[in-house]
Design a protein around this motif. Structure first.
Motif, PDB file in Angstrom:
ATOM      1  N   TYR A  30       0.800  -1.222   0.000  1.00 63.58           N
ATOM      2  CA  TYR A  30       0.000   0.000   0.000  1.00 63.58           C
ATOM      3  C   TYR A  30       0.835   1.275   0.000  1.00 63.58           C
ATOM      4  O   TYR A  30       0.288   2.385   0.005  1.00 63.58           O
ATOM      5  CB  TYR A  30      -0.922   0.022   1.208  1.00 63.58           C
ATOM      6  N   TYR A  31       2.153   1.118   0.001  1.00 63.27           N
ATOM      7  CA  TYR A  31       3.010   2.282   0.187  1.00 63.27           C
ATOM      8  C   TYR A  31       4.048   2.429  -0.910  1.00 63.27           C
ATOM      9  O   TYR A  31       4.629   1.443  -1.385  1.00 63.27           O
ATOM     10  CB  TYR A  31       3.738   2.179   1.532  1.00 63.27           C
ATOM     11  N   ALA A  32       4.266   3.675  -1.281  1.00 64.15           N
ATOM     12  CA  ALA A  32       5.411   3.967  -2.129  1.00 64.15           C
ATOM     13  C   ALA A  32       6.691   3.714  -1.336  1.00 64.15           C
ATOM     14  O   ALA A  32       6.688   3.775  -0.099  1.00 64.15           O
ATOM     15  CB  ALA A  32       5.366   5.420  -2.585  1.00 64.15           C
ATOM     16  N   VAL A  33       7.754   3.445  -2.033  1.00 67.08           N
ATOM     17  CA  VAL A  33       9.045   3.205  -1.386  1.00 67.08           C
ATOM     18  C   VAL A  33      10.107   4.020  -2.116  1.00 67.08           C
ATOM     19  O   VAL A  33      10.143   4.060  -3.344  1.00 67.08           O
ATOM     20  CB  VAL A  33       9.427   1.718  -1.411  1.00 67.08           C
ATOM     21  N   GLY A  34      10.940   4.650  -1.353  1.00 70.10           N
ATOM     22  CA  GLY A  34      12.063   5.389  -1.919  1.00 70.10           C
ATOM     23  C   GLY A  34      13.381   4.805  -1.449  1.00 70.10           C
ATOM     24  O   GLY A  34      13.486   4.297  -0.329  1.00 70.10           O
ATOM     25  N   THR A  90      29.402   4.654  -3.874  1.00 71.22           N
ATOM     26  CA  THR A  90      29.696   4.237  -2.514  1.00 71.22           C
ATOM     27  C   THR A  90      28.942   5.107  -1.520  1.00 71.22           C
ATOM     28  O   THR A  90      29.047   6.338  -1.544  1.00 71.22           O
ATOM     29  CB  THR A  90      31.205   4.330  -2.240  1.00 71.22           C
ATOM     30  N   ALA A  91      28.161   4.461  -0.667  1.00 70.32           N
ATOM     31  CA  ALA A  91      27.332   5.179   0.303  1.00 70.32           C
ATOM     32  C   ALA A  91      26.577   4.157   1.144  1.00 70.32           C
ATOM     33  O   ALA A  91      26.584   2.963   0.848  1.00 70.32           O
ATOM     34  CB  ALA A  91      26.332   6.093  -0.414  1.00 70.32           C
ATOM     35  N   VAL A  92      25.928   4.656   2.166  1.00 78.14           N
ATOM     36  CA  VAL A  92      24.940   3.853   2.888  1.00 78.14           C
ATOM     37  C   VAL A  92      23.599   4.089   2.211  1.00 78.14           C
ATOM     38  O   VAL A  92      23.190   5.235   2.009  1.00 78.14           O
ATOM     39  CB  VAL A  92      24.871   4.240   4.369  1.00 78.14           C
ATOM     40  N   TYR A  93      22.941   3.021   1.848  1.00 75.97           N
ATOM     41  CA  TYR A  93      21.667   3.096   1.147  1.00 75.97           C
ATOM     42  C   TYR A  93      20.533   2.791   2.125  1.00 75.97           C
ATOM     43  O   TYR A  93      20.583   1.815   2.881  1.00 75.97           O
ATOM     44  CB  TYR A  93      21.648   2.102  -0.016  1.00 75.97           C
ATOM     45  N   TYR A  94      19.515   3.637   2.065  1.00 73.00           N
ATOM     46  CA  TYR A  94      18.355   3.519   2.933  1.00 73.00           C
ATOM     47  C   TYR A  94      17.089   3.383   2.093  1.00 73.00           C
ATOM     48  O   TYR A  94      16.976   3.996   1.036  1.00 73.00           O
ATOM     49  CB  TYR A  94      18.198   4.763   3.798  1.00 73.00           C
ATOM     50  N   CYS A  95      16.138   2.617   2.618  1.00 70.75           N
ATOM     51  CA  CYS A  95      14.809   2.633   2.019  1.00 70.75           C
ATOM     52  C   CYS A  95      13.854   3.299   3.006  1.00 70.75           C
ATOM     53  O   CYS A  95      14.101   3.311   4.216  1.00 70.75           O
ATOM     54  CB  CYS A  95      14.341   1.233   1.654  1.00 70.75           C
ATOM     55  N   ALA A  96      12.798   3.837   2.464  1.00 68.77           N
ATOM     56  CA  ALA A  96      11.856   4.582   3.289  1.00 68.77           C
ATOM     57  C   ALA A  96      10.477   4.566   2.661  1.00 68.77           C
ATOM     58  O   ALA A  96      10.340   4.375   1.440  1.00 68.77           O
ATOM     59  CB  ALA A  96      12.338   6.020   3.455  1.00 68.77           C
ATOM     60  N   THR A  97       9.473   4.763   3.488  1.00 68.57           N
ATOM     61  CA  THR A  97       8.094   4.865   3.022  1.00 68.57           C
ATOM     62  C   THR A  97       7.419   6.088   3.639  1.00 68.57           C
ATOM     63  O   THR A  97       7.802   6.534   4.733  1.00 68.57           O
ATOM     64  CB  THR A  97       7.275   3.625   3.395  1.00 68.57           C
ATOM     65  N   PRO A  98       6.410   6.613   2.986  1.00 67.87           N
ATOM     66  CA  PRO A  98       5.623   7.666   3.609  1.00 67.87           C
ATOM     67  C   PRO A  98       4.699   7.042   4.648  1.00 67.87           C
ATOM     68  O   PRO A  98       4.566   5.819   4.732  1.00 67.87           O
ATOM     69  CB  PRO A  98       4.830   8.242   2.433  1.00 67.87           C
ATOM     70  N   SER A  99       4.065   7.871   5.432  1.00 64.04           N
ATOM     71  CA  SER A  99       3.149   7.357   6.450  1.00 64.04           C
ATOM     72  C   SER A  99       1.753   7.128   5.898  1.00 64.04           C
ATOM     73  O   SER A  99       0.953   6.426   6.513  1.00 64.04           O
ATOM     74  CB  SER A  99       3.088   8.319   7.638  1.00 64.04           C
ATOM     75  N   GLU A 100       1.484   7.708   4.733  1.00 62.27           N
ATOM     76  CA  GLU A 100       0.137   7.644   4.178  1.00 62.27           C
ATOM     77  C   GLU A 100       0.051   6.606   3.059  1.00 62.27           C
ATOM     78  O   GLU A 100       0.880   6.587   2.145  1.00 62.27           O
ATOM     79  CB  GLU A 100      -0.262   9.027   3.639  1.00 62.27           C
ATOM     80  N   SER A 107       9.117  14.637  -2.202  1.00 61.93           N
ATOM     81  CA  SER A 107      10.349  15.082  -1.573  1.00 61.93           C
ATOM     82  C   SER A 107      10.708  14.147  -0.432  1.00 61.93           C
ATOM     83  O   SER A 107       9.871  13.408   0.079  1.00 61.93           O
ATOM     84  CB  SER A 107      10.195  16.509  -1.047  1.00 61.93           C
ATOM     85  N   VAL A 108      11.962  14.209  -0.016  1.00 61.92           N
ATOM     86  CA  VAL A 108      12.449  13.348   1.053  1.00 61.92           C
ATOM     87  C   VAL A 108      11.703  13.623   2.355  1.00 61.92           C
ATOM     88  O   VAL A 108      11.544  12.729   3.183  1.00 61.92           O
ATOM     89  CB  VAL A 108      13.976  13.520   1.235  1.00 61.92           C
ATOM     90  N   ASP A 109      11.209  14.850   2.528  1.00 61.22           N
ATOM     91  CA  ASP A 109      10.517  15.205   3.768  1.00 61.22           C
ATOM     92  C   ASP A 109       9.212  14.444   3.946  1.00 61.22           C
ATOM     93  O   ASP A 109       8.672  14.383   5.051  1.00 61.22           O
ATOM     94  CB  ASP A 109      10.233  16.707   3.802  1.00 61.22           C
ATOM     95  N   GLU A 110       8.696  13.889   2.861  1.00 62.03           N
ATOM     96  CA  GLU A 110       7.429  13.181   2.927  1.00 62.03           C
ATOM     97  C   GLU A 110       7.602  11.709   3.283  1.00 62.03           C
ATOM     98  O   GLU A 110       6.619  10.989   3.403  1.00 62.03           O
ATOM     99  CB  GLU A 110       6.704  13.319   1.594  1.00 62.03           C
ATOM    100  N   TYR A 111       8.839  11.276   3.420  1.00 63.43           N
ATOM    101  CA  TYR A 111       9.085   9.899   3.835  1.00 63.43           C
ATOM    102  C   TYR A 111       9.183   9.837   5.349  1.00 63.43           C
ATOM    103  O   TYR A 111       9.887  10.632   5.975  1.00 63.43           O
ATOM    104  CB  TYR A 111      10.367   9.367   3.191  1.00 63.43           C
ATOM    105  N   HIS A 112       8.484   8.876   5.913  1.00 53.60           N
ATOM    106  CA  HIS A 112       8.322   8.864   7.376  1.00 53.60           C
ATOM    107  C   HIS A 112       9.049   7.704   8.043  1.00 53.60           C
ATOM    108  O   HIS A 112       9.677   7.884   9.086  1.00 53.60           O
ATOM    109  CB  HIS A 112       6.827   8.801   7.703  1.00 53.60           C
TER     110      HIS A 112
END
Length: 124
Positions: A30-34, A90-100, A107-112
């Motif tokens: 149900y969620y987008a993923v970045g 080269t980096a640390v890679y993170y995944c994230a989802t919004p709350s909705e 934008s990155v600010d919308e990932y919770h």
């Protein structure tokens, strides 16, 4: 709610890695993923994202043509296939989802919710 990024490692330039972002405690379908990354001394940057349906994807210019984001909702997992890797990846890679649910962030600010990160190191 938990996200776990995995699949990072050490690879030579030109090589490939596949990152996985596995969700637990909620239905990732149900969620987008970045996917984001942060190299030492640099700000976190967006790499790629995928909508909840999988019908929309976005890529940073640095990732276009080399990275592919996909999702397997049956496995509650989103993947980032990275080919033709370069030392600058080269980096640390993170995944994230919004709350909705169903929201596709702009934008990155919308990932919770954020995973703990997976280190990718590309040697020259």
């Amino acid at each position: 709610v938990q996200l776990q990024a995995s699949g990072g490692g050490l690879v030579q330039a030109g090589g490939s890695l596949r990152l996985s972002c596995a969700a637990s405690g909620f239905a990732l379908r149900y969620y987008a993923v970045g996917w984001f990354r942060q190299a030492p001394g640099k700000e976190r940057e967006g790499v790629s994202s995928i909508s909840s349906s999988g019908g929309s994807t976005l890529y940073a210019d640095s990732a276009k043509g080399r990275f592919t984001i996909s999702r397997d909702n049956a496995k509650n997992t989103v993947y980032l296939q990275m080919n033709s890797l370069k030392p600058e990846d080269t980096a640390v890679y993170y995944c994230a989802t919004p709350s909705e649910r169903l929201w596709y962030p702009n934008s990155v600010d919308e990932y919770h919710y954020w995973g703990q990160g997976s280190q990718v190191t590309v040697s020259s």
